[in-house]
Design an enzyme around this catalytic site. Sequence first.
Site, PDB file in Angstrom:
ATOM      1  N   TRP A 102     -41.915  90.398  73.284  1.00  0.00           N
ATOM      2  CA  TRP A 102     -40.936  90.559  74.408  1.00  0.00           C
ATOM      3  C   TRP A 102     -41.070  91.968  74.598  1.00  0.00           C
ATOM      4  O   TRP A 102     -40.240  92.697  73.916  1.00  0.00           O
ATOM      5  CB  TRP A 102     -39.768  89.808  74.287  1.00  0.00           C
ATOM      6  CG  TRP A 102     -39.103  89.974  75.792  1.00  0.00           C
ATOM      7  CD1 TRP A 102     -38.092  90.885  76.120  1.00  0.00           C
ATOM      8  CD2 TRP A 102     -39.358  89.199  76.785  1.00  0.00           C
ATOM      9  NE1 TRP A 102     -37.757  90.541  77.493  1.00  0.00           N
ATOM     10  CE2 TRP A 102     -38.362  89.359  77.785  1.00  0.00           C
ATOM     11  CE3 TRP A 102     -40.086  87.954  77.060  1.00  0.00           C
ATOM     12  CZ2 TRP A 102     -38.391  89.170  79.073  1.00  0.00           C
ATOM     13  CZ3 TRP A 102     -40.067  87.297  78.486  1.00  0.00           C
ATOM     14  CH2 TRP A 102     -39.093  87.966  79.291  1.00  0.00           C
ATOM     15  N   GLU A 109     -32.962  80.042  76.599  1.00  0.00           N
ATOM     16  CA  GLU A 109     -31.919  80.591  76.141  1.00  0.00           C
ATOM     17  C   GLU A 109     -30.743  80.060  77.161  1.00  0.00           C
ATOM     18  O   GLU A 109     -29.745  80.504  77.341  1.00  0.00           O
ATOM     19  CB  GLU A 109     -31.803  82.047  76.178  1.00  0.00           C
ATOM     20  CG  GLU A 109     -32.800  82.910  75.508  1.00  0.00           C
ATOM     21  CD  GLU A 109     -32.465  84.357  75.257  1.00  0.00           C
ATOM     22  OE1 GLU A 109     -31.506  84.874  75.840  1.00  0.00           O
ATOM     23  OE2 GLU A 109     -33.152  84.585  74.277  1.00  0.00           O
TER      24      GLU A 109
HETATM   25  C1  GCU Z   1     -33.626  87.540  75.882  1.00  0.00           C
HETATM   26  C2  GCU Z   1     -34.216  86.747  77.209  1.00  0.00           C
HETATM   27  C3  GCU Z   1     -35.091  87.602  78.048  1.00  0.00           C
HETATM   28  C4  GCU Z   1     -34.439  89.421  77.689  1.00  0.00           C
HETATM   29  C5  GCU Z   1     -34.458  89.782  76.289  1.00  0.00           C
HETATM   30  C6  GCU Z   1     -34.026  90.992  76.276  1.00  0.00           C
HETATM   31  O1  GCU Z   1     -34.295  86.900  74.867  1.00  0.00           O
HETATM   32  O2  GCU Z   1     -35.070  85.871  77.071  1.00  0.00           O
HETATM   33  O3  GCU Z   1     -35.316  87.488  79.398  1.00  0.00           O
HETATM   34  O4  GCU Z   1     -35.048  90.270  78.610  1.00  0.00           O
HETATM   35  O5  GCU Z   1     -33.609  88.731  75.671  1.00  0.00           O
HETATM   36  O6  GCU Z   1     -32.701  91.187  76.131  1.00  0.00           O
HETATM   37  O7  GCU Z   1     -34.717  91.947  76.207  1.00  0.00           O
END
Ligand code: GCU
Length: 607
Positions: free
Chosen positions: A499, A364
């Site tokens: 994530w 990002e």
């Molecule tokens: C982004 C980022 C992560 C972050 C995630 C979030 O994509 O790459 O490091 O933790 O968003 O907002 O949870």
Amino acid sequence: MRKTIPLSAGWQFLKKAASVQEAVEAAASGEAVCLPHTWNAVDGQDGGNDYYRGTCWYIRELSEEEAAGERLFLEVNGAAMTADVYLNGKMLAHHEGGYSVFRVELTEELAQKNILAISVSNEDCDTVYPQKADFTFYGGLYRAVNLISVPAEHFELLKDGTPGIKVTPVVDLETKTAFVTVETWHNAADVKITVNGETKTVEHHAEFTIENVHLWDGVDDPYLYTATAKLSSGDEVSARFGCRVFHCDPEKGFFLNGRSYPLRGVSRHQDLKGKGNALSYEDHASDMAIIRELGANTLRLAHYQHAQEFYDLCDENGIVVWAEIPYITMHMSAGRKNTLDQMRELITQCYNHPSIAVWGLSNEITAASAVNDDLLENHRLLNDLCHRMDPTRLTTMANVFMLEIDSPILEIPDINSYNLYFGWYLGELEQTDEFFDEYHARFPGKVIGFSEYGADANPAFHSSHPEKGDYTEEYQALYHEHMLQMIEKRPWLWATHVWNLFDFAADGRDEGGKHGENQKGLVTFDRQLRKDAFYLYKAAWNKTSPFVHLCGKRYANRAEEETEIKVYSNLRLALHRRYAPCKTDREDGVSLPYPADGRAPDRSSCR
Ligand code: GCU
């Protein structure tokens, strides 16, 4: 013979900036600590975005026995984010980058009495990444620090933290043969290299052929060979390696050893509730056990170089890895050298791991920076460096959802991926489908992946009417149900990474009823609780351990007359779908649970 002595106990920690003289003099007043250690284990995880970011000192006297040896080196496996090493008041090394191994020779400076002093700093600066990101930049000597004593003739220890041996297996699937090149770096006249029972004495490098090769075949059969190199002085190094072939097809996704092998998995940060990033081997191993229970076959080890022992665990468990450097969120024109240094160290130190398939250039990076010439050139230099150092792997990058799909930066890496949060931060779930379908239609010849997606969930938050942004387990489960179906309909996504597998520390966060945590994990920060969404993916990916999971167990106080019990399972179940409060239609007056909508019980399989 090489001797490695862990320096875990006996350190005095000073939480202050000082000259080396002042630090050594004040050592006795410091705090006695053991390594691994971080000074942000508490304040880095409690919210407020106020954790200590500064310079601290670690001081330790070396015993006579520890300081013995023909040539003595210090090995630091992780000092975040920059470190200076002093022996007896003389500065011997400076290192920038908090996630890679570095070594320094102590031999020439050894004296009768030896005081080792290491200053470590995580204060902000504009030359060392990361500086802006959604995770805590813990400071400290948070991995092992060792002494390594070697004979005069020994393998290279200094250059970019090299392991001294590099193994390149090339597999011919047709003939089931592997051609293995082993390169070594040392200061002796020759070296004996052994692979698969065959030994060759050469100057530096040797070629081996393995007939009927046993492939490293992902989670099904992660077979490892070992290459060993030995000098006549007795110094010896070895590296495990795996023989595999992989490629990405824009239409069919990822292939391993000639067969379609969709990479479906999660991301992991290297921290734990109450310990910060000062993890033990057991912590790493228990994370891997959870990953295996989930059934993931790939991991994105974000957003930096992880511990060698964790890449080893990925090799041993057949997990395909996305490795990356912390070139993240905000481009710094003064940080170019550091990105190249961190990438060079990552590849030098991790090249032999068969689990690693791709090198991630950035994450990002346009979130807080324009796509300008400096940023593009930084990526071109990184991409070229990766290809020069390692023609066997692909380069990639994780792009922020705002980046236009025709941005010139997407032309640089071999393959691309996007971090998309439609249905959480903005917009609707279906926009994820639309995004990928538009990209794939517009660029049918380009490989695309799904490098991040997720929704926060606090296991104490529940709702019968879950909605975006409510931080409930129920919404997180609905979010991932949609994403899982979206992914399963798009096999051309080369890799998808939830994530995150674990909640993790982001000290600047204060939301969803928690201070200092990003709660997108499928598992809580302390690893004690698997949220409902964990079982959705386990139902989809785990083919070996049958289970049935009833969702909503923590949703105790329900207001409604009628409630839904959702079940995730990797068994094909025949299930009644909905139940009203008991009502009876039997002569004998026995009341049975009955479908609330009055229809005959709907027997259907379910996840
Ligand atoms: C982004 C980022 C992560 C972050 C995630 C979030 O994509 O790459 O490091 O933790 O968003 O907002 O949870």
